[in-house]
Design a protein around this motif. Structure first.
Motif, short mmCIF file in Angstrom:
data_model
loop_
_atom_site.label_atom_id
_atom_site.label_comp_id
_atom_site.label_asym_id
_atom_site.label_seq_id
_atom_site.Cartn_x
_atom_site.Cartn_y
_atom_site.Cartn_z
N THR A 368 100.65 -24.56 -94.14
CA THR A 368 101.81 -23.93 -93.05
C THR A 368 101.45 -22.77 -92.56
O THR A 368 101.93 -22.31 -91.56
CB THR A 368 103.13 -24.09 -93.98
OG1 THR A 368 102.83 -23.15 -94.96
CG2 THR A 368 103.52 -25.36 -94.29
N TYR A 416 101.15 -19.19 -88.45
CA TYR A 416 102.09 -20.09 -88.87
C TYR A 416 102.38 -21.43 -88.18
O TYR A 416 102.14 -21.51 -86.79
CB TYR A 416 103.58 -19.52 -89.08
CG TYR A 416 104.77 -20.39 -89.39
CD1 TYR A 416 104.53 -20.43 -91.11
CD2 TYR A 416 105.63 -20.90 -88.93
CE1 TYR A 416 105.77 -21.33 -91.74
CE2 TYR A 416 106.53 -21.53 -89.36
CZ TYR A 416 106.60 -21.88 -90.81
OH TYR A 416 107.65 -22.87 -91.28
N LYS A 417 102.17 -22.31 -88.73
CA LYS A 417 102.00 -23.73 -88.22
C LYS A 417 103.38 -24.49 -88.30
O LYS A 417 103.99 -24.46 -89.35
CB LYS A 417 100.92 -24.71 -88.75
CG LYS A 417 99.68 -24.35 -88.42
CD LYS A 417 98.41 -25.05 -89.00
CE LYS A 417 97.16 -24.53 -88.83
NZ LYS A 417 96.15 -25.20 -89.54
N ILE A 418 103.79 -25.17 -87.14
CA ILE A 418 104.92 -25.83 -87.04
C ILE A 418 104.56 -27.10 -86.40
O ILE A 418 104.35 -27.26 -85.12
CB ILE A 418 105.93 -25.23 -86.07
CG1 ILE A 418 106.48 -23.86 -86.74
CG2 ILE A 418 107.11 -26.14 -86.12
CD1 ILE A 418 107.16 -23.31 -85.55
N SER A 422 100.81 -23.85 -83.83
CA SER A 422 100.46 -22.64 -84.40
C SER A 422 100.61 -21.31 -83.62
O SER A 422 100.65 -21.14 -82.30
CB SER A 422 98.73 -22.73 -84.49
OG SER A 422 98.57 -23.94 -85.24
#
Length: 500
Positions: A368, A416-418, A422
């Motif tokens: 994440t 931060y990855k969703i 990113s």
């Protein structure tokens, strides 16, 4: 590239006299933060992360982090804005450019033998534009006391009048050429008109309040082509090596103008002048890098890397022109135009830039996000022109050792990855390479960006802003009054990434 056609119409000479200065050494000793959009968005803090083509410029072990083959191409838009303050007068100038500043690929070879601890071997080749020299600076203001005539005086005093009267520009070394220009344009006069005279006086109209302008235009690049190899042990320890080929091409043109409205008398004095200088530096260099990344736990990673000095072989081409107008309280004379139409080809020389150590820490939050910190140390005082036993170089090397500092650079990055998206941010702080911290000030940079994984390829975008204050003297001796320059670099970068 040399303009050979021009030489059919103008004279040229090969000179053994040096004209290199500390500013020249610093130009090739400092790195700008360029690279992929992800690298730039995270402030270049990749020493313990790897997995990015530009990360191998920080720590060559980073190519062994890649899971698959990868190709990347990066395009960047550069904007440099320079605000100048010269004796209270503020001016501004800017420059825009667009370039493909990065391209490279990594090839990963996985060891299928289950009994070996050496799990992976990678090879990469990567090009980075490590420094973009395109720039434009304009300074203007009223100097209350000093004329540029003092520049010519500093070179002329000690030179016999007979040398300046009987010699040609092409027969003189760099210092003699400056004295010759000033004398032939009547910017300076001999203290007494005898051949053995070696003292001179300014012929600029006295009284102070000299209005001065200085325009500087530069373009070019400093590129690095890296050949990388790295391996991993138990997927816990990653070790890598870079062999780097450097190439540089730099063109610098300056035009200095001075005028004054001081009262005139029956004697002719210089009321206006324009002094043009053009420099072209080009050459190649070599360096190497070694580094390691240790995966302490699934979350914690440490990195350590060493950058060798860059050993440059450089050549300079230099030309000048001086135009001065003299007048008295009755009339003005036609301009004295001293245009030798000569390109000085100086002897090739060597420059050794300082090496660098980088320590890194990263914390990875599963799939994440992550946070990464790099800290680098560079001893600028170890910068050297060579051969070191050359009398001129020994003096300038000693001066660099005295006035240049050991400086640190801090880089912090986060991601931060969703799902496929990113989000990234970064900060960079670099201490001044000068002990006085004013000739070149500290650098502060903020950056941000985002990336999206489309499956077949990834697209990354970033924006960064870096600011630094400098004091820019127009000339290196005699007349060293400086403008205070506030430089703001804005960069927008796009990277296309293909995995195979």
């Amino acid at each position: 590239m040399k303009n050979y056609l021009f030489l059919l119409f103008a004279g040229f000479i090969f000179s053994v006299a040096q004209s290199q200065e500390i500013t020249d050494a610093m130009r090739y000793s400092q790195d700008n933060l360029n690279g992929t959009a992800r690298f730039r968005a995270m402030g270049g803090a990749f020493g313990a992360l790897g997995g990015d083509m530009s990360a191998i410029n920080v720590n060559p072990a980073g190519s062994a982090i890649f899971a698959n083959n990868q190709l990347t191409v990066t395009l960047s838009s550069f904007n440099k804005k320079n605000d100048s303050n010269y004796f209270g007068t503020t001016t501004s100038d800017s420059n825009n450019s667009f370039d493909m500043n990065q391209a490279g690929g990594v090839f990963v070879f996985k060891n299928q033998n289950p009994s070996t601890n050496w799990k992976k071997f990678s090879m990469a080749i990567n090009y980075d534009n490590t420094n973009d020299f395109d720039n434009s600076v304009f300074s203007a203001g009223s100097n209350p006391t000093n004329s540029v005539a003092n520049y010519f005086l500093s070179y002329a005093n000690g030179v016999p009048l007979s040398v300046l009267q009987d010699s040609n520009y092409s027969e003189l070394d760099h210092g003699g050429q400056q004295a010759y220009l000033g004398y032939q344009a009547f910017v300076i006069d001999p203290a007494n008109d005898v051949p053995t005279n070696n003292n001179y006086v300014s012929n600029a109209t006295p009284g102070g309040k000299y209005y001065q302008e200085n325009s500087i235009y530069s373009n070019g690049y400093n590129g690095k082509l890296s050949f990388n190899a790295a391996t991993s042990y138990k997927n816990k320890l990653f070790i890598g090596l870079n062999l780097n080929s450097h190439f540089t091409d730099y063109v610098h043109s300056s035009s200095f103008y001075e005028s004054n409205n001081n009262p005139l008398n029956a004697n002719y004095t210089v009321t206006t002048l324009r002094f043009d200088n053009n420099l072209h530096t080009y050459g190649t260099g070599f360096s190497f890098q070694i580094g390691a990344i240790a995966k302490i736990t699934n979350e914690i990673r440490l990195g350590l890397a060493y950058d060798s000095p860059i050993w440059y072989n450089l050549s300079d081409e230099f030309s000048q022109k001086l135009v001065a107008v003299s007048a008295n309280n009755t009339n003005a004379l036609p301009p004295d135009v001293i245009d030798p139409q000569i390109i000085n080809y100086y002897d090739p020389y060597k420059l050794e830039s300082p090496g660098k150590f980088t320590g890194s820490f990263a914390y990875v939050f599963g799939k994440t996000g992550l946070i990464s910190i790099d800290y680098s140390i560079k001893k600028y005082g170890s910068t050297k022109f060579q051969p070191e036993n050359d009398p001129y170089y020994s003096v300038i090397n000693s001066e660099m050792n005295t006035i240049l500092a050991t400086s640190g650079e801090l880089r912090i990055g986060a991601e931060y990855k969703i799902k496929e998206l990113s989000l990234r941010g970064g900060y960079r702080f670099e201490e001044s390479p000068y002990k006085d911290a004013t000739t070149i000030g500290d650098l502060n940079s903020f950056s941000g960006g985002l990336g999206y994984d489309f499956g077949m390829f990834k697209l990354d975008l970033s924006y960064s802003n870096a600011q630094r204050d400098t004091q820019q003297a127009f000339f290196n001796q005699g007349f060293t009054d400086a403008a205070k320059i506030k430089t703001s670099n804005n960069n927008v970068t796009m990277t296309l990434l293909f995995e195979m």
